[in-house]
Design a protein around this motif. Structure first.
Motif, PDB file in Angstrom:
ATOM      1  N   TRP A 256      41.690  38.213  20.306  1.00 11.04           N
ATOM      2  CA  TRP A 256      41.202  36.845  20.361  1.00 11.04           C
ATOM      3  C   TRP A 256      41.656  36.137  21.634  1.00 11.04           C
ATOM      4  O   TRP A 256      40.930  35.311  22.170  1.00 11.04           O
ATOM      5  N   HIS A 257      42.867  36.445  22.086  1.00 11.51           N
ATOM      6  CA  HIS A 257      43.324  35.877  23.355  1.00 11.51           C
ATOM      7  C   HIS A 257      42.408  36.316  24.492  1.00 11.51           C
ATOM      8  O   HIS A 257      42.076  35.527  25.385  1.00 11.51           O
ATOM      9  N   ARG A 258      42.011  37.563  24.480  1.00  8.90           N
ATOM     10  CA  ARG A 258      41.113  38.083  25.508  1.00  8.90           C
ATOM     11  C   ARG A 258      39.777  37.343  25.496  1.00  8.90           C
ATOM     12  O   ARG A 258      39.259  36.948  26.537  1.00  8.90           O
ATOM     13  N   LEU A 259      39.240  37.130  24.303  1.00 15.14           N
ATOM     14  CA  LEU A 259      37.980  36.409  24.183  1.00 15.14           C
ATOM     15  C   LEU A 259      38.134  34.934  24.558  1.00 15.14           C
ATOM     16  O   LEU A 259      37.188  34.310  25.057  1.00 15.14           O
ATOM     17  N   ALA A 260      39.313  34.362  24.309  1.00 12.38           N
ATOM     18  CA  ALA A 260      39.543  32.971  24.690  1.00 12.38           C
ATOM     19  C   ALA A 260      39.466  32.793  26.208  1.00 12.38           C
ATOM     20  O   ALA A 260      38.895  31.815  26.699  1.00 12.38           O
ATOM     21  N   TRP A 261      40.051  33.726  26.960  1.00 12.16           N
ATOM     22  CA  TRP A 261      39.948  33.668  28.421  1.00 12.16           C
ATOM     23  C   TRP A 261      38.498  33.789  28.870  1.00 12.16           C
ATOM     24  O   TRP A 261      38.058  33.074  29.786  1.00 12.16           O
ATOM     25  N   ALA A 262      37.766  34.681  28.250  1.00  8.04           N
ATOM     26  CA  ALA A 262      36.353  34.832  28.594  1.00  8.04           C
ATOM     27  C   ALA A 262      35.573  33.558  28.285  1.00  8.04           C
ATOM     28  O   ALA A 262      34.715  33.128  29.065  1.00  8.04           O
ATOM     29  N   GLY A 263      35.874  32.939  27.140  1.00  8.33           N
ATOM     30  CA  GLY A 263      35.199  31.691  26.789  1.00  8.33           C
ATOM     31  C   GLY A 263      35.524  30.576  27.759  1.00  8.33           C
ATOM     32  O   GLY A 263      34.646  29.768  28.112  1.00  8.33           O
ATOM     33  N   ALA A 264      36.781  30.492  28.208  1.00 13.25           N
ATOM     34  CA  ALA A 264      37.160  29.462  29.179  1.00 13.25           C
ATOM     35  C   ALA A 264      36.416  29.662  30.493  1.00 13.25           C
ATOM     36  O   ALA A 264      35.971  28.692  31.119  1.00 13.25           O
ATOM     37  N   LEU A 265      36.254  30.912  30.910  1.00 14.57           N
ATOM     38  CA  LEU A 265      35.504  31.192  32.140  1.00 14.57           C
ATOM     39  C   LEU A 265      34.047  30.781  31.995  1.00 14.57           C
ATOM     40  O   LEU A 265      33.476  30.138  32.894  1.00 14.57           O
ATOM     41  N   VAL A 266      33.438  31.131  30.862  1.00 14.82           N
ATOM     42  CA  VAL A 266      32.034  30.762  30.633  1.00 14.82           C
ATOM     43  C   VAL A 266      31.880  29.250  30.596  1.00 14.82           C
ATOM     44  O   VAL A 266      30.908  28.691  31.154  1.00 14.82           O
ATOM     45  N   LEU A 267      32.812  28.547  29.982  1.00 14.43           N
ATOM     46  CA  LEU A 267      32.732  27.100  29.880  1.00 14.43           C
ATOM     47  C   LEU A 267      32.751  26.434  31.252  1.00 14.43           C
ATOM     48  O   LEU A 267      31.914  25.572  31.555  1.00 14.43           O
ATOM     49  N   ILE A 268      33.698  26.838  32.096  1.00 19.32           N
ATOM     50  CA  ILE A 268      33.788  26.198  33.411  1.00 19.32           C
ATOM     51  C   ILE A 268      32.597  26.562  34.285  1.00 19.32           C
ATOM     52  O   ILE A 268      32.099  25.734  35.065  1.00 19.32           O
ATOM     53  N   VAL A 269      32.079  27.783  34.142  1.00 22.90           N
ATOM     54  CA  VAL A 269      30.887  28.168  34.907  1.00 22.90           C
ATOM     55  C   VAL A 269      29.674  27.373  34.432  1.00 22.90           C
ATOM     56  O   VAL A 269      28.844  26.931  35.246  1.00 22.90           O
ATOM     57  N   MET A 270      29.556  27.162  33.116  1.00 25.88           N
ATOM     58  CA  MET A 270      28.448  26.358  32.590  1.00 25.88           C
ATOM     59  C   MET A 270      28.491  24.946  33.150  1.00 25.88           C
ATOM     60  O   MET A 270      27.454  24.387  33.537  1.00 25.88           O
ATOM     61  N   ILE A 271      29.674  24.355  33.209  1.00 31.61           N
ATOM     62  CA  ILE A 271      29.798  22.998  33.746  1.00 31.61           C
ATOM     63  C   ILE A 271      29.422  22.964  35.222  1.00 31.61           C
ATOM     64  O   ILE A 271      28.666  22.089  35.669  1.00 31.61           O
ATOM     65  N   MET A 272      29.934  23.919  35.996  1.00 29.53           N
ATOM     66  CA  MET A 272      29.642  23.955  37.428  1.00 29.53           C
ATOM     67  C   MET A 272      28.158  24.163  37.688  1.00 29.53           C
ATOM     68  O   MET A 272      27.569  23.487  38.545  1.00 29.53           O
ATOM     69  N   VAL A 273      27.528  25.060  36.946  1.00 26.74           N
ATOM     70  CA  VAL A 273      26.109  25.345  37.162  1.00 26.74           C
ATOM     71  C   VAL A 273      25.253  24.145  36.776  1.00 26.74           C
ATOM     72  O   VAL A 273      24.332  23.751  37.518  1.00 26.74           O
ATOM     73  N   SER A 274      25.541  23.534  35.617  1.00 26.43           N
ATOM     74  CA  SER A 274      24.737  22.390  35.172  1.00 26.43           C
ATOM     75  C   SER A 274      24.860  21.217  36.126  1.00 26.43           C
ATOM     76  O   SER A 274      23.864  20.575  36.483  1.00 26.43           O
ATOM     77  N   VAL A 275      26.083  20.929  36.582  1.00 31.28           N
ATOM     78  CA  VAL A 275      26.283  19.823  37.519  1.00 31.28           C
ATOM     79  C   VAL A 275      25.587  20.111  38.846  1.00 31.28           C
ATOM     80  O   VAL A 275      24.959  19.225  39.448  1.00 31.28           O
ATOM     81  N   THR A 276      25.661  21.347  39.321  1.00 30.69           N
ATOM     82  CA  THR A 276      25.020  21.712  40.590  1.00 30.69           C
ATOM     83  C   THR A 276      23.501  21.595  40.492  1.00 30.69           C
ATOM     84  O   THR A 276      22.851  21.057  41.404  1.00 30.69           O
ATOM     85  N   LEU A 277      22.925  22.081  39.393  1.00 32.71           N
ATOM     86  CA  LEU A 277      21.476  22.005  39.233  1.00 32.71           C
ATOM     87  C   LEU A 277      21.003  20.556  39.156  1.00 32.71           C
ATOM     88  O   LEU A 277      19.981  20.190  39.766  1.00 32.71           O
ATOM     89  N   VAL A 278      21.724  19.729  38.417  1.00 29.80           N
ATOM     90  CA  VAL A 278      21.351  18.315  38.334  1.00 29.80           C
ATOM     91  C   VAL A 278      21.394  17.672  39.704  1.00 29.80           C
ATOM     92  O   VAL A 278      20.503  16.912  40.091  1.00 29.80           O
ATOM     93  N   ARG A 279      22.444  17.964  40.474  1.00 29.41           N
ATOM     94  CA  ARG A 279      22.573  17.405  41.813  1.00 29.41           C
ATOM     95  C   ARG A 279      21.428  17.851  42.720  1.00 29.41           C
ATOM     96  O   ARG A 279      20.849  17.046  43.455  1.00 29.41           O
ATOM     97  N   ILE A 280      21.057  19.136  42.652  1.00 27.83           N
ATOM     98  CA  ILE A 280      19.984  19.645  43.517  1.00 27.83           C
ATOM     99  C   ILE A 280      18.651  18.979  43.191  1.00 27.83           C
ATOM    100  O   ILE A 280      17.969  18.446  44.075  1.00 27.83           O
ATOM    101  N   PHE A 281      18.276  18.991  41.910  1.00 26.24           N
ATOM    102  CA  PHE A 281      16.979  18.429  41.537  1.00 26.24           C
ATOM    103  C   PHE A 281      16.955  16.914  41.702  1.00 26.24           C
ATOM    104  O   PHE A 281      15.929  16.336  42.077  1.00 26.24           O
TER     105      PHE A 281
END
Length: 291
Positions: A256-281
């Motif tokens: 579960w610790h391993r999956l928690a790290w993976a989830g944290a990575l996905v979360l921060i990437v989702m935030i970065m991608v969504s903010v970047t796309l909003v800024r571009i459009f």
């Protein structure tokens, strides 16, 4: 007149040294600001990238003691809650900011709204979760995605309100007066002139508010509650990435610790991608509108 005197050379050298010193401080400050983000992202990549696979994005969490599983339901749940929070919080925040900047100058109600927004900006997120638990969850008699969206929306409103007010305050009065002089109603001037001119700053404020609430866990503990299975209804408990990461992080299981790290990575990437796309459009739309 001789401009190459010793005093002139010393002054030139002093100005050059000062320029290099201040430029160096600016570069150092930039590095100090960016370095923590780069370090966090690099560490998340190191700890979580190896745990990402197809199952992580397509399966629900596995039962205790079993290997594998994923966070597909939590990823979708986070998207639903954040979409609901944005649809509720962004219009209210922008409308409040427009009132403060365009219609409420010098009024007691505007001062009260401004003071309330400043206070809400400093309220701990767990307090917001408890408040929504009392006002929404207790009335519904169950946890729900709707309650989680309301909690995050209220947290977004103060940031968007104050940002909208400040950005509208930077719009020159001459632009408003030109529109009014042509016979355009004030409400149309606000929508078509003031908001259009200040839209880059307002969009930035919306993105800051979105990024702030995207990783919140405490409000969702008292509202959305979490769900180990698929749930897409707004009137039921729903999974969310921050909640799933929290549950996995405090567990005694290495898997579960391993999956928690993976989830944290996905979360921060989702935030970065969504903010970047909003800024571009958004920038493309603003440029087309201003041309």
């Amino acid at each position: 007149m001789d401009f190459n005197t010793r005093t002139m050379r010393l002054n030139t050298m002093r100005r050059t040294m000062t320029n290099y010193f201040v430029s160096g401080l600016a570069i150092l400050s930039t590095v100090l600001v960016v370095a923590p983000l780069v370090a966090i992202l690099a560490y998340l990549l190191y700890k979580g990238a190896s745990s990402l696979n197809f199952d992580f994005f397509t399966k629900v969490p596995a039962p205790v003691g079993e290997q594998g599983g994923g966070m597909a339901n939590s990823i979708v749940g986070s998207g639903i809650i954040l979409a609901l929070a944005s649809s509720l919080g962004i219009p209210v925040g922008i409308a409040a900011g427009v009132y403060l900047a365009e219609f409420g100058r010098g009024k007691m109600l505007a001062n009260a709204v401004r003071f309330t927004a400043d206070v809400l900006n400093g309220v701990p997120s767990i307090v917001m979760g408890i408040a929504i638990y009392s006002l929404v969850v207790m009335q519904q008699k169950h946890f729900s995605a709707f309650a989680g969206g309301v909690a995050l929306a209220i947290m977004m409103v103060p940031t968007i309100t104050r940002t909208t007010e400040e950005m509208l305050a930077t719009v020159p009065h001459a632009i408003r007066e030109a529109a009014l002089g042509l016979g355009v109603p004030k409400w149309r001037t606000v929508l078509s002139v003031s908001l259009r001119t200040a839209s880059p700053g307002i969009i930035t404020g919306c993105m800051l508010a979105f990024a702030r609430v995207a990783g919140e866990t405490a409000p969702l503990l008292f509202t959305a509650f979490g769900n180990q299975f698929w749930s897409l209804k707004l009137n039921e408990p729903i999974g969310a990435l921050p909640l799933q990461i929290y549950v996995y992080a405090i567990s005694p299981y290495d898997e579960w610790h391993r999956l928690a790290w993976a989830g944290a990575l996905v979360l921060i990437v989702m935030i970065m991608v969504s903010v970047t796309l909003v800024r571009i459009f958004a920038n493309r739309g603003v440029l087309k509108g201003s041309s």
